[in-house]
Design an enzyme around this catalytic site. Sequence first.
Site, PDB file in Angstrom:
ATOM      1  N   SER A  64       0.783  -1.226   0.000  1.00 52.08           N
ATOM      2  CA  SER A  64       0.000   0.000   0.000  1.00 52.08           C
ATOM      3  C   SER A  64       0.825   1.292   0.000  1.00 52.08           C
ATOM      4  O   SER A  64       1.511   1.583  -0.967  1.00 52.08           O
ATOM      5  CB  SER A  64      -0.953  -0.059   1.185  1.00 52.08           C
ATOM      6  N   GLU A 401     -10.716   6.758   8.250  1.00 46.04           N
ATOM      7  CA  GLU A 401      -9.544   7.196   8.991  1.00 46.04           C
ATOM      8  C   GLU A 401      -9.144   8.535   8.384  1.00 46.04           C
ATOM      9  O   GLU A 401      -9.411   8.805   7.203  1.00 46.04           O
ATOM     10  CB  GLU A 401      -8.414   6.188   8.833  1.00 46.04           C
ATOM     11  N   ARG A 526       1.648   6.107  19.113  1.00 46.49           N
ATOM     12  CA  ARG A 526       1.349   4.668  19.002  1.00 46.49           C
ATOM     13  C   ARG A 526       2.304   4.031  18.005  1.00 46.49           C
ATOM     14  O   ARG A 526       2.749   4.688  17.050  1.00 46.49           O
ATOM     15  CB  ARG A 526      -0.106   4.433  18.565  1.00 46.49           C
ATOM     16  N   THR A 530       2.317  -1.007  10.350  1.00 46.11           N
ATOM     17  CA  THR A 530       2.725  -1.269   8.964  1.00 46.11           C
ATOM     18  C   THR A 530       4.154  -0.829   8.682  1.00 46.11           C
ATOM     19  O   THR A 530       4.716  -1.191   7.654  1.00 46.11           O
ATOM     20  CB  THR A 530       1.812  -0.509   7.967  1.00 46.11           C
TER      21      THR A 530
HETATM   22  C1  G16 Z   1      -3.073   0.498   6.500  1.00 51.05           C
HETATM   23  C2  G16 Z   1      -4.373   0.199   7.199  1.00 51.05           C
HETATM   24  C3  G16 Z   1      -4.979   1.490   7.692  1.00 51.05           C
HETATM   25  C4  G16 Z   1      -3.987   2.231   8.583  1.00 51.05           C
HETATM   26  C5  G16 Z   1      -2.639   2.388   7.869  1.00 51.05           C
HETATM   27  C6  G16 Z   1      -1.563   2.921   8.778  1.00 51.05           C
HETATM   28  O1  G16 Z   1      -3.316   1.335   5.405  1.00 51.05           O
HETATM   29  O2  G16 Z   1      -5.246  -0.439   6.293  1.00 51.05           O
HETATM   30  O3  G16 Z   1      -6.149   1.166   8.408  1.00 51.05           O
HETATM   31  O4  G16 Z   1      -4.456   3.482   8.912  1.00 51.05           O
HETATM   32  O5  G16 Z   1      -2.195   1.135   7.391  1.00 51.05           O
HETATM   33  O6  G16 Z   1      -1.439   2.039   9.867  1.00 51.05           O
HETATM   34  P1  G16 Z   1      -0.288   2.160  10.936  1.00 51.05           P
HETATM   35  O7  G16 Z   1      -0.397   3.540  11.490  1.00 51.05           O
HETATM   36  O8  G16 Z   1      -0.558   1.082  11.928  1.00 51.05           O
HETATM   37  O9  G16 Z   1       1.016   1.997  10.206  1.00 51.05           O
HETATM   38  P2  G16 Z   1      -2.679   1.041   3.990  1.00 51.05           P
HETATM   39  O10 G16 Z   1      -3.305   2.045   3.096  1.00 51.05           O
HETATM   40  O11 G16 Z   1      -1.199   1.202   4.151  1.00 51.05           O
HETATM   41  O12 G16 Z   1      -3.091  -0.373   3.706  1.00 51.05           O
END
Ligand code: G16
Length: 566
Positions: A64, A401, A526, A530
Amino acid sequence: MADPIAEAVAKHPPAQSVVYSYGTAGFRTKANVLDSVMARCGLVAALRSRALKGKWIGIMITASHNPPEDNGVKLVEPLGNMLTVWSTLLLYPCCDVRMRTRTNRYTQEEWEVLATEMANKSSPEEVSKHYRAIADKFHIDLQTPARVVIARDTRASGARLLSCVLNGLKGASAEAKDFGFLTTPQLHYMVRCLNTEGTADAYGAPTEKGYYEKLGEAFKRALHGKKPSGSLTVDCANGVGGPKLTELIKYLPPKGEGLEIFVVNDDVIKPESLNVECGADFVKTNQRAPPSSKAGSNDRCCSLDGDADRVIYYFKDSKNMFHLLDGDRIATLAASFLGDLVRQSGLSDSLTLGVVQTAYANGAATNYVVQNLKLKVDCTPTGVKYLHHAAEKMDIGVYFEANGHGTVIFSIDTLETIAKYEPRSPAQKEALDILRACVDLINQAVGDALSDMLLVEVILAHKNWGLQEWLSTYDDLPNRLLKVKVTDRRIFETTDAERRLVKPKGVQDDIDTIVKKVRQGRSFARASGTEDAVRVYAEAASRAEADDLAQKVYKIIETAGTVGVA
Ligand code: G16
């Protein structure tokens, strides 16, 4: 005797000393350490399909918004979303909804844990043993057919990782349907279509053409004779959304009658340019347009992310000032429009709307929903899987979000009410027709940048608004999002929908002390699910105060992140 499971995974040995974890959106890390995970995800998907009596399970290979050298994989449930009541509906089609909820023996987290355990088994024999242990635990008949549908984004590593998935599926004797390149929401759409084909809940034709036709047709109906004003420039993050949007445009009303769309940053030939200085994450984080942007003042622009599941809007005003309309804005726009349609159709006694946000939602957006729209707001941890689940409890659940990831979902009863309702006046009929078209336009399986973008265009056309009018509905509190590199992000543990840190001890107290001194100050930290980082969010009454607060919390986290592992 030969063990096909062990043989399949033996081809893809795990990287040394990497601990894998199914995070916010599946497994996500550097692509060069993912081969073993991919093969094992093939096994988990096959088990999951067998557990659901041969329903199609999806595997999306994508990272993503992450940089080009990353990749990832996530599993998609039979109705294109996360495992909740929906999957149980398919398992127990003859039970009533309450029964189905009670009999839902499999929880999403449980399967995420199983996948994580599978990914971290070291030897092929252990993997094979774990595969059989899962089958035993969940009474899965390994003779039941398993069916898995796969797609990937345009990353260079995608082809290699796909072959690992296919080997895993082959080892598990699962049927595989490979759709090649798709956006993540298109894959979710395919999964839902394949599993509902020929039923009363048929979602659409399980083909790319079917997806474009459904959106194109619903867009025309939803516009109901209105024409979007001006043009829209879409930055596709040099990802899979570029070619897919170009295709979708062929199914939209032609230029002159409909929306003029300019597709930019759609170079998928150079995968190293994916998400680099462009795309939704870049624009949201940096609060500026991609440097390549040639948009003039007041031009309507939006950016997708690398797999086209997020969208955010923006423009520069006549004083060259940048304005962002992010996921919070899309949520408020959609909630207000759909709320009006429900009222105008005469359905307000039967249906209620609610909004789901995360801690990243701007305080002003939350206030606007509660005070102006008079709607209920729920807050969940980050991750569309959590928001989606919360929205499922509402008649019409609008979830976004702030980063632009979200959609609107309609409960089964709501869909039935909308379908059966007899309008009592021409005005009610018109509102109802538009509401029904919106139901078809919105991807109810998952947040979908292309579908969300068309929804925004429909709403702006009906309201006869440009981005300036949309922006003027409320004033965002200035905010800042920062990423802190720490030695081990896992030491940062949160509570209260990720708004407060419980570990490392004392860090939240330090944040609270600083926040108290700032006008309208709010801040939290937090660990990302990802990326290898801790995210810091801060908002305050003025830009300077928000930036200063973010910097101070950044320092606290940086220090704790170093001290914590010393
Ligand atoms: C993914 C999740 C989203 C989240 C984002 C960032 O998005 O599907 O729900 O907001 O990661 O997550 P984090 O802050 O835990 O890194 P995407 O668009 O990268 O698939």
